[in-house]
Design an enzyme around this catalytic site. Structure first.
Site: not given
Ligand code: MRU
Length: 345
Positions: A45-47, A88, A195, A236, A246-247
């Site tokens: 996970r994470g963009a 996603r 996370q 994201d 973002n999250k």
């Molecule tokens: O749902 P996730 O864990 O994929 O969400 C991740 C985030 O929101 C991060 O802050 C974002 O992807 C930036 S990662 C460098």
């Protein structure tokens, strides 16, 4: 150092982020459908990490197509793209990576089936390598903005685990520390997927970076006590006007930061910027399984039948953002012009 996602003898190997920090286990994925499932299920996970994984999934799908007929391969690649793209919806890096792989196919139309398959693997590996370099550049650019002895609040995990390595928001922390600044971190736990608790706390501790874990609802209190000097988060998807997704919970932190006159920075690669959308209202927000909210460690904690919402991201308007830290420099207000300029550098 742990590896997040890696191409290994025609398989994609990923650390299973769902079970960190309890177990450091690697999954070996042998076809593109397994990669798609891993993205959907949050193994990775994470963009940026999602983007790199999608590129590798695409290459893995390509090499597994049993044909000498180019038309058949191209038809299969369309199918592979569709399956990976459906995993996603919010992180635009997923679509950026798939577009880059498809553009590569188009630009190399003269290659034979075998040569194209090989070249696609090389392209996916290139995306992986570039991501680490980009994060280090973000770290350098952002590190300059951090002051000695600052305590920085971050939300979710925008660290090595969310990228091919080094991280975006945590890359800024690493960049500041490498520049000799003694920066400390406060990590929001990041309900409901945790996370912050599971991933940010784990990777920073492993790197011996001073980190204090707090629950999401403590952020305002910490700011009011003067314990936070800056906020740095990842993103994201960033709209062309500087609105950032973002999250879930990031928006709340940004508003609190403004009230306390604390700079709120966003660290992200250019591949997170979606120039096709005019503002944050166009960003699709993923809705996830309500069990993430109603259950705790696999056990129901909310009454059965309760109404639940579980948006995984929120949008912070550009007016709350002190700067967007990228590999090409830091964009500041007015964002529309500053962001455009980043793409010409
Ligand atoms: O749902 P996730 O864990 O994929 O969400 C991740 C985030 O929101 C991060 O802050 C974002 O992807 C930036 S990662 C460098």
């Amino acid at each position: 150092m742990f590896k997040i996602v890696e191409w290994k003898s025609n398989t994609v190997v990923m650390i299973d982020q769902r079970i960190l920090p309890a177990k450091e286990k690697y999954l070996v994925l042998r076809d593109y459908k397994a990669v798609a499932k891993a993205i959907k299920d949050m193994v990775v996970r994470g963009a940026p990490a999602i983007g790199v994984s999608a590129a590798m999934g695409f290459a893995l799908g390509a090499i597994k197509v049993k044909t000498n007929d180019k038309k058949v391969l191209l038809r299969e690649l369309k199918k592979i793209t569709k399956v990976l793209a459906a995993t996603r919806p919010t992180a635009v890096n997923l679509f950026w990576a798939l577009n880059r792989m498809n553009d590569f196919v188009e630009a190399n139309a003269e290659l034979s089936v075998e040569a194209l398959k090989k070249a696609l693997v090389a392209e996916a590996k290139r995306i992986h390598k570039e991501d680490i370099e980009i994060n280090k550049a973000i770290g350098k650019n952002g590190g300059r903005l951090m002051k000695k002895n600052w305590t920085v609040l971050t939300h979710c995990n925008a660290g090595a685990l969310a990228t091919a390595g080094y991280g975006t928001a945590l890359g800024v922390i690493r960049g500041a520390i490498e520049a000799g600044k003694n920066v400390k971190v406060f990590a929001d736990e990041t309900r409901p997927f945790m996370q912050g608790t599971r991933l940010t706390a784990w990777e920073l501790k492993k790197d011996k970076i001073d980190v204090t874990l707090i629950t999401d609802n403590m952020a305002g209190h910490m700011m009011s006590k003067g314990l936070i000097d800056a906020v740095v988060v990842g993103s994201d998807r960033i709209a062309s006007n500087g609105d950032i997704a973002n999250k879930i919970g990031t928006y709340m932190v940004a508003v609190l930061a403004k009230e306390h006159k604390i700079p709120f920075y966003v660290a992200a690669p250019l591949s997170t910027i979606d120039m096709a959308i005019k503002d944050g209202t166009e960003i699709p927000i993923e809705e996830r399984d309500t069990k993430e909210v109603t259950h705790w460690a696999g056990k129901r904690v909310a009454p059965a039948g309760i109404n639940v919402l579980n948006p995984a991201f929120d949008v912070t308007p550009a007016k709350f953002v002190a700067g967007i830290i990228t590999e090409k420099g830091v964009a500041t207000r007015p964002y529309r012009a500053a962001i455009k300029k980043l793409f010409t550098k």
